[in-house]
Write a protein that holds these residues in place. Structure first.
Motif, short mmCIF file in Angstrom:
data_model
loop_
_atom_site.label_atom_id
_atom_site.label_comp_id
_atom_site.label_asym_id
_atom_site.label_seq_id
_atom_site.Cartn_x
_atom_site.Cartn_y
_atom_site.Cartn_z
N LEU A 17 -73.37 1.39 -0.36
CA LEU A 17 -74.78 1.75 -0.16
C LEU A 17 -75.00 3.25 -0.33
CD1 LEU A 17 -75.76 -0.57 2.82
CD2 LEU A 17 -76.63 -0.66 0.46
N THR A 18 -74.12 4.03 0.26
CA THR A 18 -74.24 5.49 0.14
C THR A 18 -74.16 5.91 -1.32
OG1 THR A 18 -73.32 5.83 2.33
CG2 THR A 18 -73.23 7.70 0.81
N ASN A 19 -73.19 5.39 -2.05
CA ASN A 19 -73.00 5.77 -3.44
C ASN A 19 -74.13 5.25 -4.33
OD1 ASN A 19 -70.72 7.12 -2.68
ND2 ASN A 19 -69.32 5.49 -3.25
N ALA A 20 -74.63 4.07 -4.04
CA ALA A 20 -75.78 3.55 -4.79
C ALA A 20 -77.01 4.41 -4.53
CB ALA A 20 -76.05 2.10 -4.40
N ASN A 21 -77.15 4.88 -3.30
CA ASN A 21 -78.26 5.77 -2.95
C ASN A 21 -78.18 7.09 -3.72
OD1 ASN A 21 -80.46 5.23 -1.42
ND2 ASN A 21 -79.58 5.89 0.52
N LEU A 22 -76.98 7.66 -3.83
CA LEU A 22 -76.81 8.89 -4.60
C LEU A 22 -77.20 8.67 -6.06
CD1 LEU A 22 -73.45 10.22 -3.10
CD2 LEU A 22 -75.73 11.19 -2.79
N ALA A 23 -76.80 7.53 -6.61
CA ALA A 23 -77.18 7.20 -7.99
C ALA A 23 -78.68 7.00 -8.11
CB ALA A 23 -76.42 5.95 -8.45
N LEU A 24 -79.28 6.39 -7.07
CA LEU A 24 -80.73 6.18 -7.06
C LEU A 24 -81.49 7.52 -7.09
CD1 LEU A 24 -83.27 4.39 -6.70
CD2 LEU A 24 -82.87 4.55 -4.24
N TYR A 25 -81.05 8.48 -6.27
CA TYR A 25 -81.70 9.80 -6.26
C TYR A 25 -81.60 10.46 -7.63
CZ TYR A 25 -82.01 9.41 -1.19
OH TYR A 25 -82.29 9.00 0.08
N GLN A 26 -80.46 10.31 -8.29
CA GLN A 26 -80.31 10.87 -9.63
C GLN A 26 -81.26 10.19 -10.61
OE1 GLN A 26 -78.46 13.50 -10.52
NE2 GLN A 26 -79.25 13.34 -12.59
N ALA A 27 -81.36 8.87 -10.52
CA ALA A 27 -82.27 8.14 -11.41
C ALA A 27 -83.71 8.56 -11.18
CB ALA A 27 -82.10 6.63 -11.18
N LYS A 28 -84.12 8.72 -9.91
CA LYS A 28 -85.48 9.15 -9.61
C LYS A 28 -85.75 10.54 -10.17
CE LYS A 28 -86.51 6.59 -5.38
NZ LYS A 28 -86.79 6.71 -3.94
N ALA A 29 -84.76 11.41 -10.11
CA ALA A 29 -84.93 12.77 -10.61
C ALA A 29 -85.12 12.79 -12.12
CB ALA A 29 -83.72 13.63 -10.23
N GLU A 30 -84.60 11.78 -12.79
CA GLU A 30 -84.67 11.74 -14.25
C GLU A 30 -85.91 11.04 -14.77
OE1 GLU A 30 -80.95 10.34 -15.83
OE2 GLU A 30 -79.83 11.80 -14.62
N GLY A 31 -86.71 10.44 -13.91
CA GLY A 31 -87.97 9.86 -14.35
C GLY A 31 -88.07 8.37 -14.09
N LEU A 32 -89.18 7.81 -14.54
CA LEU A 32 -89.46 6.38 -14.32
C LEU A 32 -88.54 5.51 -15.16
CD1 LEU A 32 -93.36 6.47 -14.38
CD2 LEU A 32 -91.88 6.21 -12.39
#
Length: 141
Positions: A17-32
């Motif tokens: 969950l923690t690592n998926a969350n980190l990936a999620l934040y990166q995805a959000k930073a890169e756009g929709l």
């Protein structure tokens, strides 16, 4: 979407969950409509960001920031037409840091406004002092 795979990215549900969350934040930073897989670099960036966020208040209070200037050159005749103010951090342990290292921590924290105002004020004061020195030399020649 942030993606972490078992067992490559973690073996416990908390790790995943923690690592998926980190990936999620990166995805959000890169756009929709982005999806990112977790990478170890994301964890390192997150830890560095958190560490720098804790140090920014001290750095501001201790005057550890500097402004450097990069000339802006007109390519047609190589004339200097301006200068760009660049923020640097004289970190007491790591030495001179460029903004790529600490800017993510600065932008997402409460110090962004204070440091931004300091950069503008410092650049204006230095430009004014330089203008006065140049004007004084011209008058006395």
């Amino acid at each position: 979407m942030g993606i972490a795979l078992y067992p490559t990215h973690g073996i416990t549900s908390q790790e995943l969950l923690t690592n998926a969350n980190l990936a999620l934040y990166q995805a959000k930073a890169e756009g929709l409509h982005c999806r990112r897989f977790f990478t170890p670099e994301l964890r390192e960036l997150s830890l560095a960001k958190r560490s720098y966020q804790g140090e920014l208040g001290r750095a501001y209070a201790q005057g550890e920031f500097d402004v450097f200037y990069q000339p802006q050159v007109r390519l047609t005749d190589n004339a200097i037409v301006g200068a760009e103010a660049l923020l640097r951090w004289r970190h007491p342990v790591q030495g001179l840091l460029g903004p790529a290292v600490f800017l993510p921590a600065l932008e997402s924290g409460p110090w962004a406004e204070w440091v931004g105002e300091w950069v503008i004020l410092t650049a204006c004061q230095q430009a004014s002092a330089r203008y006065r020195r140049v004007s004084y030399r011209r008058k006395s020649v």
